[in-house]
Design an enzyme around this catalytic site. Structure first.
Site, PDB file in Angstrom:
ATOM      1  N   LYS A  68       0.825  -1.219   0.000  1.00 40.08           N
ATOM      2  CA  LYS A  68       0.000   0.000   0.000  1.00 40.08           C
ATOM      3  C   LYS A  68       0.857   1.267   0.000  1.00 40.08           C
ATOM      4  CE  LYS A  68      -3.748  -2.272   2.603  1.00 40.08           C
ATOM      5  NZ  LYS A  68      -4.316  -2.438   3.956  1.00 40.08           N
ATOM      6  N   TYR A 192      -5.749  -5.410  -7.314  1.00 42.01           N
ATOM      7  CA  TYR A 192      -5.368  -5.249  -5.908  1.00 42.01           C
ATOM      8  C   TYR A 192      -4.788  -6.547  -5.336  1.00 42.01           C
ATOM      9  CZ  TYR A 192      -5.960  -4.648  -0.836  1.00 42.01           C
ATOM     10  OH  TYR A 192      -5.749  -4.596   0.515  1.00 42.01           O
ATOM     11  N   TYR A 244      -1.750   0.238  11.619  1.00 43.65           N
ATOM     12  CA  TYR A 244      -3.201   0.342  11.865  1.00 43.65           C
ATOM     13  C   TYR A 244      -3.482   0.831  13.278  1.00 43.65           C
ATOM     14  CZ  TYR A 244      -2.732  -2.404   7.735  1.00 43.65           C
ATOM     15  OH  TYR A 244      -2.348  -2.833   6.517  1.00 43.65           O
ATOM     16  N   VAL A 262      -0.132  -8.726   6.364  1.00 46.88           N
ATOM     17  CA  VAL A 262      -0.625  -9.949   7.028  1.00 46.88           C
ATOM     18  C   VAL A 262       0.144 -11.211   6.667  1.00 46.88           C
ATOM     19  CG1 VAL A 262      -3.009  -9.343   7.633  1.00 46.88           C
ATOM     20  CG2 VAL A 262      -2.485 -10.167   5.341  1.00 46.88           C
TER      21      VAL A 262
HETATM   22  O1  DON Z   1      -6.578  -6.763   1.662  1.00 48.94           O
HETATM   23  C1  DON Z   1      -6.188  -7.562   2.504  1.00 48.94           C
HETATM   24  O2  DON Z   1      -6.892  -7.931   3.443  1.00 48.94           O
HETATM   25  C2  DON Z   1      -4.766  -8.095   2.375  1.00 48.94           C
HETATM   26  N1  DON Z   1      -4.417  -8.288   1.005  1.00 48.94           N
HETATM   27  C3  DON Z   1      -3.776  -7.145   2.980  1.00 48.94           C
HETATM   28  C4  DON Z   1      -4.081  -6.794   4.417  1.00 48.94           C
HETATM   29  C5  DON Z   1      -2.886  -6.577   5.254  1.00 48.94           C
HETATM   30  O3  DON Z   1      -1.792  -6.963   4.931  1.00 48.94           O
HETATM   31  C6  DON Z   1      -3.125  -5.938   6.578  1.00 48.94           C
HETATM   32  N2  DON Z   1      -1.879  -5.863   7.320  1.00 48.94           N
HETATM   33  N3  DON Z   1      -1.430  -6.117   8.329  1.00 48.94           N
END
Ligand code: DON
Length: 308
Positions: A68, A192, A244, A262
């Site tokens: 991001k 995405y 976050y 994640v």
């Molecule tokens: O959009 C999502 O849920 C995942 N591709 C990315 C989210 C994420 O990495 C949140 N981070 N800690």
């Protein structure tokens, strides 16, 4: 230059590794559930090209939310400050990364580009005629930042997320209803999920962190990869929203611009000094690498890395 194993980093890794048992790998993207929760590795990349590491740094990880920051840098370059911030805000939310709550209670414009709603709007802004064009534009930028033309994406992870991304679909449809997203939802999710599935090892993450740390310039050849203002904006979001709803605690305990994903990755940028890449897939309840955070805390204390 090969990356040197560091005994000191290895000691920090061993200490932090004890915390992996307190976390869980993400499994809401089924393919990520296959990671080994006990893994922990780190690489540090210095502006003079030196690199030190500990743990299995050859393991590839998908960027997930770390992407991001990079997509934001790209759209700021392609579209400019005004266009981007007319469509996505600048404020931390205090909510989980995938929350839909504030979209309805505040103006529908997502509060920042690091939460999923904001990141989907940023990805929507990537220029190009087709998903393939737009992805290749982003991938080219990532390869340049990492100085590695072999970087690609993991098709299994992209497909796994695409097939299970109902919450992100819901965010997109909400944003489309409010004219913040104007393209079809499925191709946007295709783009995405590929963006989130771009994969590299800790060295790549550390090298990208180093470019942000050096305000967008590759110090080895003097080439500017992004304007310093873009690097500054991205680092500011990494401080205010990079973890976050754990960003405040992170700022107090560690105090450097950093972004988590994640998959268990963390990219850190210590301004003017070096970049950090960490991989530790066991996550805490807020979706950040539990041992990765501990490792950064140990390093920040030992080397007084906090900006504050
Ligand atoms: O959009 C999502 O849920 C995942 N591709 C990315 C989210 C994420 O990495 C949140 N981070 N800690």
């Amino acid at each position: 230059m090969p990356c040197q194993k560091s005994d000191e980093l290895q000691r920090f890794v061993e200490e932090a590794k004890r915390y992996t048992k307190d976390g869980k790998v993400a499994d809401y993207i089924p393919e990520l559930g296959k990671a080994n929760p006990g893994d922990l590795s780190i690489a540090i990349n210095y502006p003079d090209g030196r690199c030190i590491s500990a743990g299995d740094i050859d393991k590839k990880i998908t960027l997930q939310s770390i992407s991001k920051v990079i997509s934001l840098a790209l759209v700021l370059m392609e579209r400019g400050y005004r266009y981007v911030f007319e469509r996505v805000g600048m404020e931390p939310t205090g909510d989980p990364f995938n929350s839909i709550a504030k979209l309805e209670t505040m103006p529908a414009k997502p509060l920042n580009p690091m939460i999923n709603a904001g990141a989907l709007v940023v990805t929507h802004m990537i220029k190009g005629d087709t998903v393939e064009d737009r992805f290749n534009r982003l991938l080219g930028f990532i390869r340049e930042l990492a100085d590695d033309s072999s970087i690609g994406y993991c098709e299994n992870v992209a497909r796994s997320e695409f097939e299970s991304a109902d919450l992100n679909r819901a965010l997109c449809y909400f944003l489309k209803q409010h004219n913040i997203i104007t393209e079809d939802v499925e191709p946007l999710l295709d783009l995405y999920t590929k963006q989130c599935a771009v994969e590299m090892n800790c060295l790549g993450l550390a090298r990208i962190g180093m470019i942000f740390a050096m305000d967008g310039v590759d110090p080895l050849n003097g080439k500017r990869i992004m304007p310093d203002d873009v690097a500054r904006i991205c680092k500011t979001f990494m401080v205010t929203c990079g973890m976050y709803n754990a960003s405040g605690e992170f700022a107090i305990k560690i105090g450097i611009p950093a972004k988590s994903g994640v998959s268990g990755g963390i990219m850190g940028a210590v301004p003017g000094k070096f970049g950090i890449g960490i991989f530790g897939p066991a996550l805490d309840e807020k979706g950040n690498s539990v041992a990765g955070l501990k490792l950064l805390e140990l390093l920040s204390k030992r080397y007084r890395l906090s900006m504050f």
